[in-house]
Design an enzyme around this catalytic site. Structure first.
Site, PDB file in Angstrom:
ATOM      1  N   SER A 146       0.931  -1.097  -0.089  1.00  0.00           N
ATOM      2  CA  SER A 146       0.015  -0.107   0.006  1.00  0.00           C
ATOM      3  C   SER A 146       0.822   1.073   0.040  1.00  0.00           C
ATOM      4  O   SER A 146       2.237   1.124   0.275  1.00  0.00           O
ATOM      5  CB  SER A 146      -1.062  -0.020   1.093  1.00  0.00           C
ATOM      6  OG  SER A 146      -1.342   1.380   1.565  1.00  0.00           O
ATOM      7  N   TYR A 159      -2.450  -0.997  10.097  1.00  0.00           N
ATOM      8  CA  TYR A 159      -2.171  -1.244   8.835  1.00  0.00           C
ATOM      9  C   TYR A 159      -0.851  -0.763   8.148  1.00  0.00           C
ATOM     10  O   TYR A 159      -0.298  -1.533   7.546  1.00  0.00           O
ATOM     11  CB  TYR A 159      -3.394  -0.445   7.852  1.00  0.00           C
ATOM     12  CG  TYR A 159      -3.684  -0.877   6.525  1.00  0.00           C
ATOM     13  CD1 TYR A 159      -4.024  -1.839   6.044  1.00  0.00           C
ATOM     14  CD2 TYR A 159      -3.124   0.224   5.568  1.00  0.00           C
ATOM     15  CE1 TYR A 159      -4.190  -1.991   4.566  1.00  0.00           C
ATOM     16  CE2 TYR A 159      -3.251  -0.108   4.409  1.00  0.00           C
ATOM     17  CZ  TYR A 159      -3.745  -1.120   4.004  1.00  0.00           C
ATOM     18  OH  TYR A 159      -3.747  -1.412   2.449  1.00  0.00           O
ATOM     19  N   LYS A 163       2.068  -3.054   6.730  1.00  0.00           N
ATOM     20  CA  LYS A 163       2.588  -2.638   5.107  1.00  0.00           C
ATOM     21  C   LYS A 163       3.965  -2.051   4.951  1.00  0.00           C
ATOM     22  O   LYS A 163       4.646  -2.543   4.196  1.00  0.00           O
ATOM     23  CB  LYS A 163       1.248  -1.578   4.682  1.00  0.00           C
ATOM     24  CG  LYS A 163       0.080  -2.310   4.156  1.00  0.00           C
ATOM     25  CD  LYS A 163       0.073  -3.485   3.495  1.00  0.00           C
ATOM     26  CE  LYS A 163      -1.463  -3.915   3.177  1.00  0.00           C
ATOM     27  NZ  LYS A 163      -1.666  -5.083   2.175  1.00  0.00           N
TER      28      LYS A 163
END
Length: 321
Positions: A146, A159, A163
């Site tokens: 991402s 997150y 990532k």
């Protein structure tokens, strides 16, 4: 449909493929004649996904599996062999979980779960497919990271942390595995209109967090059409690209962060100040469909997320009213 190409008759395993981007990538691969194994935890979702992909040149099958189970790689590779009589030629690590909210509303378990699903599970699958790929002197691995794996977006810290780790793992694998004929592609998407905001989890003031995140993930100027993203990802695999950054905003952000990291960090700080606080009684792990229900039909958030709701229905995501 596509003619015979480099992916025709290859065997692919795509994680997180019952819905959203994973389902779209699986469809692109099946269009190119790949044998595709879908996997996810939701058996009914997988059944719907397989029905959606029927009638394409490539054979499609599905196996329900919890990727956080250490035995998952053995289970999945056995399913691929049993169904297709082949080893995995292409592994797409796509599964993930999005947790939205201020760090004050997050718990240690949120970071552990994100890390387990989006860093350790991909690592275990890579380790499982590597022996056969090395023996053949060929193979492709795709890590769907991402823009949050390069730039620390606020209110997405579990997150982002996972990532960032996945991006480093992917880039390191690309360097080490090239000598064995194995290509690793790191994909860094910005926001995409997959409809996945309905499957996200929200913490703090869940309704307010949903409002900004779902809106950003739905507006054309901020988010990318998901089918186009899937096509670009599969083309990157076909061409053996090492990195793919998706959306103009993501590309500009990566460039700006590389050139002036202190300035971008200050801008991220200002962004964090503008986002909702945790509130007096922070909520935790509120499902997106429930957070969406706090915004009335016809209200501003409902209107601004129209494209996102359409994407949810189109890509097998949970549907917000």
């Amino acid at each position: 449909m596509h003619g015979k190409g480099v992916l025709t008759d290859r065997t692919a395993l795509v994680t997180g493929s019952s819905r959203g981007l994973g389902l779209l990538i699986a469809g692109e691969l099946a269009d190119r004649g790949c044998r595709v194994m879908l996997t996810g935890r939701d058996e009914l979702g997988l059944e719907r996904a397989v029905r959606r992909l029927q009638g394409r040149p490539g054979e499609v099958a599905a196996t329900a599996c919890d990727l956080m189970d250490p035995e998952a790689p053995a289970t999945l590779l056995a399913a691929v062999r049993d169904r297709f009589g082949a080893e995995v030629d292409l592994l797409v690590n796509n599964a993930g979980v999005i947790q939205v909210g201020p760090v004050a509303a997050m718990q240690e378990q949120d970071f552990r779960r994100a890390h387990e699903l989006m860093t350790m599970a991909p690592l275990r699958l890579v380790q499982a497919v590597l022996p056969a790929m090395r023996a053949r002197g060929a193979g492709s691995i795709v890590m769907i990271s991402s823009i949050g794996g390069r730039i620390p977006a606020p209110h997405l810290l579990p997150y982002v942390a996972a990532k960032f780790a996945l991006t480093g793992l992917s880039e390191g694998l690309a360097a080490e595995l090239a000598q064995y004929g194995i290509r690793v592609t790191t994909v860094l998407p910005g926001l995409m209109r997959t409809g996945s905001h309905t499957a996200a989890e929200f913490a703090g003031q869940a309704g307010n967090e949903y409002a900004w995140f779902a809106t950003a993930a739905s507006l054309p100027l901020l988010s990318m059409d998901a089918p186009r993203a899937a096509r670009r990802i599969v083309r990157a695999v076909e061409h053996g690209r090492r990195e793919l950054v998706l959306t103009p905003l993501a590309k500009a952000s990566v460039l700006a962060h590389g050139v002036a990291p202190a300035t971008t960090n200050r801008l991220l700080g200002l962004t964090a100040r503008a986002l909702p606080s945790a509130g007096a009684a922070p909520e935790h792990r509120v499902p997106g469909v429930l957070a969406a229900a706090r915004h009335p039909r016809g209200g501003p958030v409902h209107r601004l997320t129209a494209l996102g709701r359409r994407a949810s229905r189109a890509h097998n995501e949970p549907t917000a009213s």
